[in-house]
Design a protein around this motif. Sequence first.
Motif, PDB file in Angstrom:
ATOM      1  N   GLY A   1      12.385  -1.330  -0.739  1.00 26.22           N
ATOM      2  CA  GLY A   1      12.969  -1.189  -2.064  1.00 26.22           C
ATOM      3  C   GLY A   1      13.020   0.248  -2.539  1.00 26.22           C
ATOM      4  O   GLY A   1      12.675   1.187  -1.814  1.00 26.22           O
ATOM      5  N   TRP A   2      13.460   0.396  -3.782  1.00 29.10           N
ATOM      6  CA  TRP A   2      13.575   1.704  -4.433  1.00 29.10           C
ATOM      7  C   TRP A   2      12.622   1.800  -5.614  1.00 29.10           C
ATOM      8  O   TRP A   2      12.857   2.540  -6.563  1.00 29.10           O
ATOM      9  N   GLY A   3      11.520   1.046  -5.568  1.00 27.42           N
ATOM     10  CA  GLY A   3      10.576   1.058  -6.680  1.00 27.42           C
ATOM     11  C   GLY A   3       9.748   2.337  -6.718  1.00 27.42           C
ATOM     12  O   GLY A   3       9.842   3.201  -5.836  1.00 27.42           O
ATOM     13  N   ARG A   4       8.905   2.433  -7.728  1.00 25.85           N
ATOM     14  CA  ARG A   4       8.131   3.667  -7.950  1.00 25.85           C
ATOM     15  C   ARG A   4       7.211   3.968  -6.769  1.00 25.85           C
ATOM     16  O   ARG A   4       6.660   3.061  -6.153  1.00 25.85           O
ATOM     17  N   LEU A   5       7.042   5.262  -6.509  1.00 25.34           N
ATOM     18  CA  LEU A   5       6.226   5.698  -5.381  1.00 25.34           C
ATOM     19  C   LEU A   5       4.730   5.567  -5.673  1.00 25.34           C
ATOM     20  O   LEU A   5       3.911   5.562  -4.762  1.00 25.34           O
ATOM     21  N   TYR A   6       4.376   5.494  -6.932  1.00 25.24           N
ATOM     22  CA  TYR A   6       3.022   5.157  -7.357  1.00 25.24           C
ATOM     23  C   TYR A   6       3.117   4.734  -8.813  1.00 25.24           C
ATOM     24  O   TYR A   6       4.158   4.923  -9.454  1.00 25.24           O
TER      25      TYR A   6
ATOM     26  N   MET B   1      15.835   4.396   0.142  1.00 24.19           N
ATOM     27  CA  MET B   1      15.069   3.165   0.291  1.00 24.19           C
ATOM     28  C   MET B   1      13.756   3.432   1.027  1.00 24.19           C
ATOM     29  O   MET B   1      13.728   4.145   2.022  1.00 24.19           O
ATOM     30  N   GLN B   2      12.685   2.837   0.520  1.00 23.10           N
ATOM     31  CA  GLN B   2      11.358   2.976   1.111  1.00 23.10           C
ATOM     32  C   GLN B   2      10.922   1.666   1.767  1.00 23.10           C
ATOM     33  O   GLN B   2      11.423   0.593   1.451  1.00 23.10           O
ATOM     34  N   GLN B   3       9.944   1.778   2.676  1.00 17.44           N
ATOM     35  CA  GLN B   3       9.386   0.606   3.331  1.00 17.44           C
ATOM     36  C   GLN B   3       7.875   0.754   3.431  1.00 17.44           C
ATOM     37  O   GLN B   3       7.355   1.869   3.446  1.00 17.44           O
ATOM     38  N   VAL B   4       7.183  -0.377   3.496  1.00 19.62           N
ATOM     39  CA  VAL B   4       5.750  -0.354   3.747  1.00 19.62           C
ATOM     40  C   VAL B   4       5.397  -1.626   4.511  1.00 19.62           C
ATOM     41  O   VAL B   4       6.007  -2.677   4.307  1.00 19.62           O
ATOM     42  N   SER B   5       4.431  -1.503   5.422  1.00 21.38           N
ATOM     43  CA  SER B   5       3.945  -2.672   6.150  1.00 21.38           C
ATOM     44  C   SER B   5       2.627  -3.123   5.547  1.00 21.38           C
ATOM     45  O   SER B   5       1.760  -2.301   5.232  1.00 21.38           O
ATOM     46  N   VAL B   6       2.491  -4.420   5.349  1.00 21.12           N
ATOM     47  CA  VAL B   6       1.278  -4.998   4.745  1.00 21.12           C
ATOM     48  C   VAL B   6       0.917  -6.282   5.487  1.00 21.12           C
ATOM     49  O   VAL B   6       1.801  -7.037   5.895  1.00 21.12           O
ATOM     50  N   PRO B   7      -0.379  -6.553   5.687  1.00 19.46           N
ATOM     51  CA  PRO B   7      -0.792  -7.784   6.356  1.00 19.46           C
ATOM     52  C   PRO B   7      -0.785  -8.973   5.389  1.00 19.46           C
ATOM     53  O   PRO B   7      -1.179  -8.844   4.234  1.00 19.46           O
ATOM     54  N   VAL B   8      -0.343 -10.120   5.884  1.00 20.31           N
ATOM     55  CA  VAL B   8      -0.382 -11.349   5.082  1.00 20.31           C
ATOM     56  C   VAL B   8      -1.807 -11.888   5.087  1.00 20.31           C
ATOM     57  O   VAL B   8      -2.458 -11.958   6.139  1.00 20.31           O
TER      58      VAL B   8
END
Length: 268
Positions: A158-163, A172-179
């Motif tokens: 997404g394009w949401g806030r960086l912090y 566009m930014q991406q991040v990987s997160v564990p379920v």
Amino acid sequence: MGLFFRVHRCGAVCGRPKYQYPSARIVGGTTTHYGQWPWQVSLRQWRTATFLHKCGAALLNENWAITAAHCVDNVQPDDLLLRMGEYDLATDEEEFPYIERKVQIVASHPQFDSRTFEYDLALLRFYDPVRFQPNIVPICLPPPSEVDFVGRTAFVTGWGRLYEDGPLPSKMQQVSVPVINNSDCENMYRRAGYVEHIPNIFICAGYADGKKDSCEGDSGGPMVIQEENSWVLAGVISWGIGCAEANQPGVYTRISEFREWIDKIIVF
């Protein structure tokens, strides 16, 4: 095949980016590559003189996109615009153009609760079908059978806030997160001082120490997981407390719980 390629209504070619790369509201992530997540949509709302980015969404087929109900709650369809194929909000000089569509129908889940964010899902039908191209490809839906994805790595974009309270990125930014499972998710929030009931219509993802998360402006966007040769929509960004705080993972609407509802609507 020329410039455009067809994705069958059954979704045979859904979830497969045309561009291949080695295998992010985004905190602690990275900038994506152009065309890497071609189902990502910018959901925009009319503000005084123009449409501005408000939330994320994901393309389901040539007529429908999916987002969070709280993104469109009490908003008239005429005030919404979907921008598909976008990458860098600051430029129009990209390999393929983005495509915009006005929203014709907003189908929010009838049980959406703006207090608890339960059933936080909405389907958006747009005027005129979109033609798929390398930067515009629909995402696959997961099977309706029970799929918990616990332990799997999900990607959020997404394009949401960086912090928290930080700037909005142009690319566009991406991040990987564990379920993580829902009871662990509740326990993590409890350690952070919050008592939250997180039923199975939600799916949680994040780290105990925080640092990576979605943030304001990412709501409604996709959380995807790779299954064999294609990506599936495991969740839609719903809520969290703060951004990337310790023991406060992101909470997403679990798409496998809503397949029957989605399938009934998107045939129109």
